[in-house]
Motif scaffolding. Structure first.
Motif, PDB file in Angstrom:
ATOM      1  N   GLU A   1       0.847  -1.189   0.000  1.00 45.30           N
ATOM      2  CA  GLU A   1       0.000   0.000   0.000  1.00 45.30           C
ATOM      3  C   GLU A   1       0.882   1.238   0.000  1.00 45.30           C
ATOM      4  O   GLU A   1       1.978   1.224   0.565  1.00 45.30           O
ATOM      5  N   ALA A   2       0.383   2.291  -0.633  1.00 43.52           N
ATOM      6  CA  ALA A   2       1.140   3.550  -0.663  1.00 43.52           C
ATOM      7  C   ALA A   2       0.161   4.706  -0.750  1.00 43.52           C
ATOM      8  O   ALA A   2      -0.773   4.683  -1.562  1.00 43.52           O
ATOM      9  N   ASP A   3       0.338   5.706   0.147  1.00 43.10           N
ATOM     10  CA  ASP A   3      -0.477   6.918   0.030  1.00 43.10           C
ATOM     11  C   ASP A   3      -0.189   7.636  -1.272  1.00 43.10           C
ATOM     12  O   ASP A   3      -1.091   8.106  -1.962  1.00 43.10           O
ATOM     13  N   THR A   4       1.086   7.707  -1.625  1.00 38.99           N
ATOM     14  CA  THR A   4       1.500   8.370  -2.857  1.00 38.99           C
ATOM     15  C   THR A   4       2.669   7.616  -3.452  1.00 38.99           C
ATOM     16  O   THR A   4       3.593   7.221  -2.729  1.00 38.99           O
ATOM     17  N   LEU A   5       2.601   7.402  -4.749  1.00 38.32           N
ATOM     18  CA  LEU A   5       3.703   6.793  -5.474  1.00 38.32           C
ATOM     19  C   LEU A   5       4.033   7.688  -6.649  1.00 38.32           C
ATOM     20  O   LEU A   5       3.185   7.946  -7.498  1.00 38.32           O
ATOM     21  N   ALA A   6       5.260   8.198  -6.682  1.00 38.62           N
ATOM     22  CA  ALA A   6       5.680   9.095  -7.755  1.00 38.62           C
ATOM     23  C   ALA A   6       6.721   8.395  -8.611  1.00 38.62           C
ATOM     24  O   ALA A   6       7.729   7.892  -8.101  1.00 38.62           O
ATOM     25  N   ILE A   7       6.424   8.313  -9.899  1.00 37.05           N
ATOM     26  CA  ILE A   7       7.348   7.820 -10.918  1.00 37.05           C
ATOM     27  C   ILE A   7       7.532   8.962 -11.900  1.00 37.05           C
ATOM     28  O   ILE A   7       6.594   9.721 -12.141  1.00 37.05           O
TER      29      ILE A   7
ATOM     30  N   MET B   1       0.610   8.602  -8.436  1.00 38.01           N
ATOM     31  CA  MET B   1      -0.597   7.907  -8.008  1.00 38.01           C
ATOM     32  C   MET B   1      -0.773   8.085  -6.515  1.00 38.01           C
ATOM     33  O   MET B   1       0.195   8.171  -5.762  1.00 38.01           O
ATOM     34  N   SER B   2      -2.038   8.123  -6.105  1.00 41.66           N
ATOM     35  CA  SER B   2      -2.343   8.201  -4.680  1.00 41.66           C
ATOM     36  C   SER B   2      -3.413   7.177  -4.348  1.00 41.66           C
ATOM     37  O   SER B   2      -4.197   6.775  -5.208  1.00 41.66           O
ATOM     38  N   GLY B   3      -3.421   6.746  -3.080  1.00 41.17           N
ATOM     39  CA  GLY B   3      -4.371   5.711  -2.663  1.00 41.17           C
ATOM     40  C   GLY B   3      -4.151   4.415  -3.394  1.00 41.17           C
ATOM     41  O   GLY B   3      -5.110   3.757  -3.781  1.00 41.17           O
ATOM     42  N   MET B   4      -2.879   3.996  -3.537  1.00 47.83           N
ATOM     43  CA  MET B   4      -2.544   2.820  -4.331  1.00 47.83           C
ATOM     44  C   MET B   4      -2.436   1.585  -3.447  1.00 47.83           C
ATOM     45  O   MET B   4      -1.942   1.636  -2.316  1.00 47.83           O
ATOM     46  N   GLN B   5      -2.911   0.460  -3.979  1.00 49.08           N
ATOM     47  CA  GLN B   5      -2.780  -0.822  -3.297  1.00 49.08           C
ATOM     48  C   GLN B   5      -2.529  -1.896  -4.330  1.00 49.08           C
ATOM     49  O   GLN B   5      -3.193  -1.955  -5.361  1.00 49.08           O
ATOM     50  N   ALA B   6      -1.559  -2.789  -4.026  1.00 59.11           N
ATOM     51  CA  ALA B   6      -1.239  -3.911  -4.905  1.00 59.11           C
ATOM     52  C   ALA B   6      -1.205  -5.183  -4.078  1.00 59.11           C
ATOM     53  O   ALA B   6      -0.582  -5.226  -3.010  1.00 59.11           O
ATOM     54  N   ASP B   7      -1.908  -6.239  -4.577  1.00 58.42           N
ATOM     55  CA  ASP B   7      -1.927  -7.549  -3.918  1.00 58.42           C
ATOM     56  C   ASP B   7      -1.422  -8.586  -4.899  1.00 58.42           C
ATOM     57  O   ASP B   7      -1.906  -8.671  -6.041  1.00 58.42           O
TER      58      ASP B   7
ATOM     59  N   LEU C   1      -4.244  -4.612  -8.646  1.00 57.71           N
ATOM     60  CA  LEU C   1      -3.672  -3.297  -8.365  1.00 57.71           C
ATOM     61  C   LEU C   1      -4.749  -2.247  -8.558  1.00 57.71           C
ATOM     62  O   LEU C   1      -5.510  -2.294  -9.525  1.00 57.71           O
ATOM     63  N   SER C   2      -4.818  -1.305  -7.628  1.00 56.05           N
ATOM     64  CA  SER C   2      -5.797  -0.223  -7.745  1.00 56.05           C
ATOM     65  C   SER C   2      -5.181   1.074  -7.257  1.00 56.05           C
ATOM     66  O   SER C   2      -4.241   1.072  -6.449  1.00 56.05           O
ATOM     67  N   ALA C   3      -5.712   2.177  -7.793  1.00 55.77           N
ATOM     68  CA  ALA C   3      -5.289   3.514  -7.367  1.00 55.77           C
ATOM     69  C   ALA C   3      -6.514   4.412  -7.390  1.00 55.77           C
ATOM     70  O   ALA C   3      -7.299   4.389  -8.337  1.00 55.77           O
ATOM     71  N   ASP C   4      -6.681   5.154  -6.296  1.00 57.92           N
ATOM     72  CA  ASP C   4      -7.804   6.092  -6.248  1.00 57.92           C
ATOM     73  C   ASP C   4      -7.641   7.227  -7.246  1.00 57.92           C
ATOM     74  O   ASP C   4      -8.610   7.751  -7.783  1.00 57.92           O
ATOM     75  N   ARG C   5      -6.374   7.596  -7.479  1.00 57.00           N
ATOM     76  CA  ARG C   5      -6.115   8.701  -8.412  1.00 57.00           C
ATOM     77  C   ARG C   5      -4.773   8.491  -9.096  1.00 57.00           C
ATOM     78  O   ARG C   5      -3.770   8.168  -8.446  1.00 57.00           O
ATOM     79  N   ALA C   6      -4.792   8.664 -10.418  1.00 57.29           N
ATOM     80  CA  ALA C   6      -3.553   8.606 -11.199  1.00 57.29           C
ATOM     81  C   ALA C   6      -3.488   9.845 -12.089  1.00 57.29           C
ATOM     82  O   ALA C   6      -4.466  10.183 -12.754  1.00 57.29           O
ATOM     83  N   ASP C   7      -2.324  10.527 -12.074  1.00 52.16           N
ATOM     84  CA  ASP C   7      -2.124  11.750 -12.860  1.00 52.16           C
ATOM     85  C   ASP C   7      -0.874  11.624 -13.709  1.00 52.16           C
ATOM     86  O   ASP C   7       0.165  11.146 -13.239  1.00 52.16           O
ATOM     87  N   MET C   8      -0.984  12.066 -14.990  1.00 50.46           N
ATOM     88  CA  MET C   8       0.176  12.252 -15.856  1.00 50.46           C
ATOM     89  C   MET C   8       0.023  13.603 -16.536  1.00 50.46           C
ATOM     90  O   MET C   8      -0.495  13.712 -17.654  1.00 50.46           O
TER      91      MET C   8
ATOM     92  N   LEU D   1      -8.034   3.750 -11.233  1.00 50.92           N
ATOM     93  CA  LEU D   1      -7.354   2.650 -11.922  1.00 50.92           C
ATOM     94  C   LEU D   1      -7.607   1.345 -11.173  1.00 50.92           C
ATOM     95  O   LEU D   1      -7.494   1.282  -9.946  1.00 50.92           O
ATOM     96  N   ARG D   2      -7.958   0.281 -11.924  1.00 53.13           N
ATOM     97  CA  ARG D   2      -8.055  -1.063 -11.347  1.00 53.13           C
ATOM     98  C   ARG D   2      -7.541  -2.058 -12.379  1.00 53.13           C
ATOM     99  O   ARG D   2      -7.983  -2.067 -13.534  1.00 53.13           O
ATOM    100  N   LEU D   3      -6.598  -2.900 -11.920  1.00 50.29           N
ATOM    101  CA  LEU D   3      -5.939  -3.871 -12.791  1.00 50.29           C
ATOM    102  C   LEU D   3      -6.006  -5.234 -12.131  1.00 50.29           C
ATOM    103  O   LEU D   3      -5.662  -5.382 -10.953  1.00 50.29           O
ATOM    104  N   GLU D   4      -6.447  -6.263 -12.866  1.00 52.74           N
ATOM    105  CA  GLU D   4      -6.519  -7.625 -12.344  1.00 52.74           C
ATOM    106  C   GLU D   4      -6.045  -8.587 -13.424  1.00 52.74           C
ATOM    107  O   GLU D   4      -6.356  -8.413 -14.599  1.00 52.74           O
ATOM    108  N   GLY D   5      -5.288  -9.636 -12.971  1.00 57.56           N
ATOM    109  CA  GLY D   5      -4.848 -10.624 -13.929  1.00 57.56           C
ATOM    110  C   GLY D   5      -3.851 -11.588 -13.333  1.00 57.56           C
ATOM    111  O   GLY D   5      -3.587 -11.586 -12.113  1.00 57.56           O
ATOM    112  N   THR D   6      -3.281 -12.415 -14.203  1.00 57.24           N
ATOM    113  CA  THR D   6      -2.328 -13.448 -13.787  1.00 57.24           C
ATOM    114  C   THR D   6      -0.965 -13.150 -14.391  1.00 57.24           C
ATOM    115  O   THR D   6      -0.850 -12.871 -15.599  1.00 57.24           O
ATOM    116  N   LEU D   7       0.074 -13.247 -13.531  1.00 57.85           N
ATOM    117  CA  LEU D   7       1.460 -13.012 -13.950  1.00 57.85           C
ATOM    118  C   LEU D   7       2.214 -14.320 -13.837  1.00 57.85           C
ATOM    119  O   LEU D   7       2.192 -14.983 -12.784  1.00 57.85           O
ATOM    120  N   ASP D   8       2.924 -14.720 -14.936  1.00 58.05           N
ATOM    121  CA  ASP D   8       3.638 -15.994 -14.933  1.00 58.05           C
ATOM    122  C   ASP D   8       4.792 -15.908 -15.920  1.00 58.05           C
ATOM    123  O   ASP D   8       4.839 -15.019 -16.772  1.00 58.05           O
TER     124      ASP D   8
END
Length: 675
Positions: free
Chosen positions: A32-38, A43-49, A63-70, A80-87
């Motif tokens: 979890e991250a309140d803010t992630l800057a790349i 992004m803010s309100g980010m969570q990844a499981d 993976l989800s984020a309440d707000r994403a800005d570019m 943003l909401r992302l779901e899937g399988t990584l292999d």
């Protein structure tokens, strides 16, 4: 807008891949991250499981984020909401398959899209494929330089690109689809993009509605460099079909190929096209510059070279510009070449050359056939003399013959170098002097002095569709001025008709080439032969001489709306029974003096001492009068001799349409009609 979303996604998945690479054996990883800057994204309100997949193969990623800005690409406040399988695959690459949902993206971009991503550490690349309905996007970028991407778009709704477009201008894409192959670089203060594109029925508009397009299709190459202080655009395109609006310039593009090349700069809402080239083979070729102000108005136009072929040039490109100059419609044939310059909405210079051009305004208001020669004008520089002439000229259906004049531009004024004559209906219109101010937005635009001699009135009447008067039209106009949108006549015109004279003075004509011109003036009648006059109108025969006036005449769209008319014949004469009946009908009156209808029928003509009739028109009401008061009305005819005839008018107020119907009936519909 898709380039932004794929770039955002690639950055996130690159980070997840690195996490999975380092700790694939770990289960139940949650971040979890309140803010992630790349760089370039926040992004803010980010969570990844990350959890082991149910079948034991790979990892389930959410993976989800309440707000994403570019900001550099115009994307803000996206969910943003992302779901899937990584292999891993057999080549050791990380492969992600799943779905992505963006909330608040322009045009509903990636509201529910599928995603396929391959991260190859050995090749230092991440490849992402996204699809939603008919839209497909592929993005490739290096892991060590995620600010650079190669993007392929297929069937992309144009509205999805709104974020990227918003960094260049304030308008919005509305309809249509886009294919493209682009290289995209996100910089510290902006974005650069370049590549090929294809448009299919694309539409766009701007807040003020003065920059717009609809149904535009075509292909080309595009380069965009958007920085904090503005954006530069380079475009080379082949367009086929659609409508474009740039300020007052409107284009109805044909189905065949039109080549367009431009280099432009946008800053604070203003658009400056410093390089403009266009080729429509059978209509228009041009090269120059164009400027559009922040409110969408045409602020600058400089065509160093143009060649127009009519009627195609007017139908496809000329309607908007000419309508802004007050010309609603134009019938044109032929070709014209030259250059033109406008600055701050004002005309600065023009040069025109033609070997043969036919022009006509609707309704016969103005037309010229076989226009040939050249004209050269500048607001600041003196220009060499040129010659311009025509084979035939029509002004309000009056035909004029061939003529040619010599013109010179001096001090911003285009002047006739020496007088010339125009043949008009067996007579002549001599143009003694003429000065034109092309740059004048108001005030005096034209001044001329004219002399009209020996114009045949019969031919003049035939041209206007009137009954034929006999006589000659002539007069001198010491000064005719075109001020604002009004023609002012100094001096007067004298018509020698019906063995007398009709003098026109104080004439003005407002909006002369508009749909509803307004004519004002005063008319004086002197010693008209009533026998000739009444024979033309089939009113019934009257002999004697007529004089009078029509003061304060006002015609709107050639229909009378006001005047004060007084007509009198006071030298005596004879009047026929038919004329008596018609005068009685017009005045809404009857026979006075004891003369009965049965006695009236015994006589074909009657002597009279005076005839008088007046009408003051105001609005739709005409106040009627005659020689003076009489019992229950006003006298129209004062008889002389035996039988003694008096005609009395009883109606003081007559509505104008009724009076017109009476006059028409009195002349059996053969009287003159103002057209």
């Amino acid at each position: 807008m898709l380039p932004v979303s794929t770039r955002t996604l690639a950055l996130i998945l690159t980070a997840l891949t690195a996490i999975a690479w380092a700790g694939a054996a770990c289960a139940g990883l949650s971040v979890e991250a309140d803010t992630l800057a790349i760089p370039g994204m926040e992004m803010s309100g980010m969570q990844a499981d990350i959890d082991p997949a149910g079948d034991g193969k790979g990892l389930d990623v959410k993976l989800s984020a309440d707000r994403a800005d570019m900001p550099a690409l115009g994307w803000r406040k996206l969910g943003l909401r992302l779901e899937g399988t990584l292999d891993r695959d057999e080549l050791g690459r990380w492969v992600f398959d799943g779905t992505i949902r963006l909330r608040g993206a322009p045009g509903g971009a990636l509201g529910n899209a599928t995603i396929h991503m391959v991260a190859d550490a050995a090749a230092n690349t991440v490849e992402v494929s996204l699809s939603q309905e008919k839209a497909l996007a592929r993005v490739a970028l290096p892991m060590d330089q995620p600010s650079h991407a190669q993007i392929t778009l297929t069937g992309l709704p144009s509205g999805w690109l709104q974020g990227l477009l918003s960094t260049v201008w304030s308008g919005r894409a509305t309809t249509g689809r886009v294919d493209a192959d682009l290289a995209l670089d996100v910089l510290h203060s902006g974005v650069q993009a370049a590549g090929q594109f294809s448009l299919n029925g694309v539409g766009f508009d701007s807040p003020g509605g003065k920059l717009a397009g609809q149904g535009v299709s075509g292909t080309g190459r595009l380069g965009i460099d958007s920085q904090a202080d503005g954006a530069s655009i380079d475009l080379d395109a082949t367009l086929r079909g659609g409508d474009l609006l740039l300020g007052t310039l409107y284009a109805d593009l044909p189905d065949h190929a039109v080549q367009l090349s431009l280099g432009a700069r946008t800053k604070k809402g203003e658009l400056a096209i410093r390089r403009l080239r266009m080729t429509d083979p059978d209509a228009l070729q041009l090269e120059g510059e164009l400027g559009i102000s922040a409110n969408g108005d045409l602020s600058q136009l400089r065509l160093d070279r143009f060649n127009a072929r009519f009627p195609a040039a007017y139908a496809r490109y000329g309607k908007g510009l000419l309508r802004d100059l007050g010309v609603d419609a134009l019938d044109a044939r032929g070709d014209v070449a030259g250059h033109i310059a406008l600055e701050a909405g004002k005309l600065k210079a023009f040069s025109l050359q033609t070997g043969g051009l036919d022009l006509a305004l609707p309704g016969g208001r103005l037309g010229v056939d076989g226009l040939h020669g050249a004209i050269d004008w500048s607001a600041t520089d003196n220009r060499p003399a040129t010659r311009l002439g025509w084979r035939a000229l029509r002004v309000y259906r009056i035909p004029n013959g061939a003529a040619e004049g010599s013109w010179r531009s001096t001090g911003g004024v285009l002047k006739l170098e020496k007088p010339f004559a125009i043949p008009v209906l067996d007579g002549q219109l001599r143009v003694l002097g003429l000065s034109l101010h092309p740059a004048a937005a108001s005030g005096e635009r034209l001044q001329t002095s004219l002399a009209l001699t020996e114009v045949d009135m019969g031919a003049f009447c035939r041209a206007l569709g009137w009954p034929e008067f006999q006589g000659k039209l002539g007069g001198a106009v010491p000064s005719l001025r075109y001020v604002d949108d009004r023609v002012e006549l100094a001096g007067g015109l004298s018509l020698n008709v019906f063995d007398g004279f009709v003098d026109i003075t104080g004439m003005t004509l407002a909006q002369p080439f508009g749909a509803a011109p307004v004519l004002t003036g005063d008319i004086a009648l002197r010693q008209l032969d009533l026998a000739l006059l009444t024979s033309v109108f089939d009113f019934g025969n009257i002999t004697g001489r007529l004089h009078g006036s029509i003061d304060g005449l006002r015609l709107v769209a050639w229909t009378p709306t006001a005047f004060k008319a007084s007509l009198i014949a006071d030298q005596g004469g004879r009047i026929s029974q038919k004329a008596v009946n018609n005068l009685t009908s017009v005045g809404g009156g009857g026979i006075a003096g004891g003369l009965q209808g049965t006695v009236l029928k015994l006589f074909k003509t009657f002597g009279y001492k005076r005839i008088g009739l007046s009408c003051t028109l105001k609005g739709d009401i005409c106040s009627m009068g005659g020689l003076g008061p009489a019992k229950d009305g006003y006298a129209i005819v004062e008889g002389s001799g035996l039988p003694h005839l008096n005609v009395i008018g009883h109606q003081r107020e007559v509505d104008w349409p009724t009076l017109v119907r009476r006059l028409k009936a009195a002349t059996e519909g053969d009287g003159p009609v103002v057209r």
